[in-house]
Write a protein that holds these residues in place. Structure first.
Motif, PDB file in Angstrom:
ATOM      1  N   GLY A 201      40.600 -30.957 -43.207  1.00 24.97           N
ATOM      2  CA  GLY A 201      41.209 -29.667 -43.514  1.00 24.97           C
ATOM      3  C   GLY A 201      42.623 -29.571 -42.982  1.00 24.97           C
ATOM      4  N   GLU A 214      41.512 -24.157 -41.924  1.00 25.57           N
ATOM      5  CA  GLU A 214      40.938 -24.253 -43.269  1.00 25.57           C
ATOM      6  C   GLU A 214      40.284 -25.624 -43.479  1.00 25.57           C
ATOM      7  OE1 GLU A 214      41.011 -21.852 -45.581  1.00 25.57           O
ATOM      8  OE2 GLU A 214      42.440 -20.428 -44.730  1.00 25.57           O
ATOM      9  N   PHE A 215      39.368 -25.696 -44.462  1.00 33.05           N
ATOM     10  CA  PHE A 215      38.647 -26.932 -44.765  1.00 33.05           C
ATOM     11  C   PHE A 215      38.758 -27.243 -46.255  1.00 33.05           C
ATOM     12  CE2 PHE A 215      36.981 -25.241 -40.876  1.00 33.05           C
ATOM     13  CZ  PHE A 215      36.861 -26.371 -40.076  1.00 33.05           C
ATOM     14  N   PHE A 216      38.896 -28.553 -46.566  1.00 31.03           N
ATOM     15  CA  PHE A 216      39.054 -28.972 -47.961  1.00 31.03           C
ATOM     16  C   PHE A 216      37.757 -28.818 -48.747  1.00 31.03           C
ATOM     17  CE2 PHE A 216      42.327 -31.971 -46.037  1.00 31.03           C
ATOM     18  CZ  PHE A 216      43.408 -31.203 -46.454  1.00 31.03           C
ATOM     19  N   LYS A 226      35.632 -21.755 -41.699  1.00 30.63           N
ATOM     20  CA  LYS A 226      37.064 -21.445 -41.571  1.00 30.63           C
ATOM     21  C   LYS A 226      37.260 -20.123 -40.814  1.00 30.63           C
ATOM     22  CE  LYS A 226      37.978 -19.030 -45.944  1.00 30.63           C
ATOM     23  NZ  LYS A 226      38.723 -19.072 -47.213  1.00 30.63           N
TER      24      LYS A 226
END
Length: 341
Positions: A201, A214-216, A226
């Motif tokens: 992220g 944040e995270f992908f 998140k």
């Protein structure tokens, strides 16, 4: 949060820029430090020896810089040019141009390309191995929703943060369109985006004294992790004073990260455990840029007024290089209470 007395700000490098520091970066191969400035220069330092190794003068303010390897690097300038810098020869050539100031430059080891983001609302990818000359090395141009403010790479992933709180996530192996289009979860203008070293992220900072984690992965479980937190702010006479967070730098070993704000402070955070690990003594003025060395032993701090309060008298621009102690950056193990007998 530690109660230890914060150490001194570190050793100040000699021959600093004469105007604002826009960015600074450690090499991935040595303790060399590249510094871009509004005084139209890029400077190369040996941070350990405190020696200025080279200086390049451009036709406009230099807004970003990065290393290719220890013999060359790249710069992004307000004169619209993207330049390749050859350190030992003291030479430079123009890789190509944008139609407006170039705000960001990154070198992708995964793709073997230079990636630039501009206020002309485009992203461009360049092959630095090609012949010199305008646009001869251009691989592709990719329109963005707004002016590009910050870029970050991890592996084949590229995160582009623009004005208007847009965030585009690309796979460098297929740049035809973003893999994801997002909006910043922070309400105000983005200042900096940096990918997590483990590739899962990114952290995003804004002018409102906040950082978003944040995270992908778009799965519900990942997105539930998140969060955003307040930082670089203080209460005075019952009023909350909020400072822009200009810089984020991840520690290469522990994955913790430092933030630098217009309050002149550098804080170190453990993002996984949602804790502040350390706060260094206050620097003379705003923190404009941060970079950890490749082994995490050194932290370079650009102390440079960023004109958040307009044109006013301010402390001179300075670069500090501090030795990093493990206690400042290593996550503390979680302590679980003993279950009742």
């Amino acid at each position: 949060m530690t109660s230890a007395v914060p150490p001194a700000p570190g050793r100040e490098l000699s021959s600093p820029p004469s105007d604002g520091i826009s960015n600074l970066r450690f090499s991935n191969h040595s303790d060399h430090l590249l510094v871009s400035s509004w005084d139209k220069t890029v400077r190369l330092y040996d941070a350990s020896a405190n020696v200025l190794r080279g200086e390049f003068l451009h036709g406009g303010a230099v807004l970003d810089c990065c290393f290719h390897d220890d013999s060359s690097g790249f710069s992004a300038s307000a004169d619209h040019a993207v330049r390749r810098l050859v350190f030992n020869a003291g030479k430079e050539d123009i890789l190509g141009k944008h139609d407006a100031p170039v705000r960001c430059v990154e070198y992708s080891y995964a793709a073997g390309q230079v990636i630039t983001g501009s206020w002309d609302k485009t992203l461009k990818c360049w092959d630095p191995r090609g012949a010199s000359g305008q646009d001869r090395t251009l691989v592709g141009t990719y329109p963005q929703p707004e002016r590009v403010y910050s870029l970050s790479l991890v592996g084949n992933r590229l995160v582009v943060a623009t004005a208007g709180r847009h965030v585009n996530i690309y796979d460098l192996r297929n740049m035809s369109q973003p893999e994801q289009r997002r909006e910043s979860s922070l309400k105000y203008q983005t200042r900096c985006v940096r990918c997590y070293p483990n590739g899962t992220g990114y952290a995003l900072s804004s002018v409102e004294g906040r950082v978003a984690m944040e995270f992908f992965d778009l799965s519900e479980a990942s997105q539930a992790k998140k969060y955003a937190f307040k930082c670089h702010r203080k209460s005075e006479a019952g009023r909350d004073i909020v400072y822009p967070v200009n810089a984020i730098a991840f520690h290469p070993i522990y994955g913790t990260f430092a933030t630098g704000g217009c309050d002149g402070f550098v804080n170190v955070w453990d993002g996984n455990n949602k804790k502040r690990l350390y706060q260094y003594s206050k620097y003379p003025t705003s923190i404009a840029a941060l970079s950890f060395s490749r082994d995490g032993r050194l932290l370079a701090v650009g102390s440079s007024y960023t004109f958040e309060e307009g044109d006013k008298p301010h402390e001179p621009d300075a670069i500090f290089v501090r030795s990093v102690n493990e206690i400042e950056v290593k996550p503390k193990p979680k302590v679980y209470p003993n279950p009742p007998a």
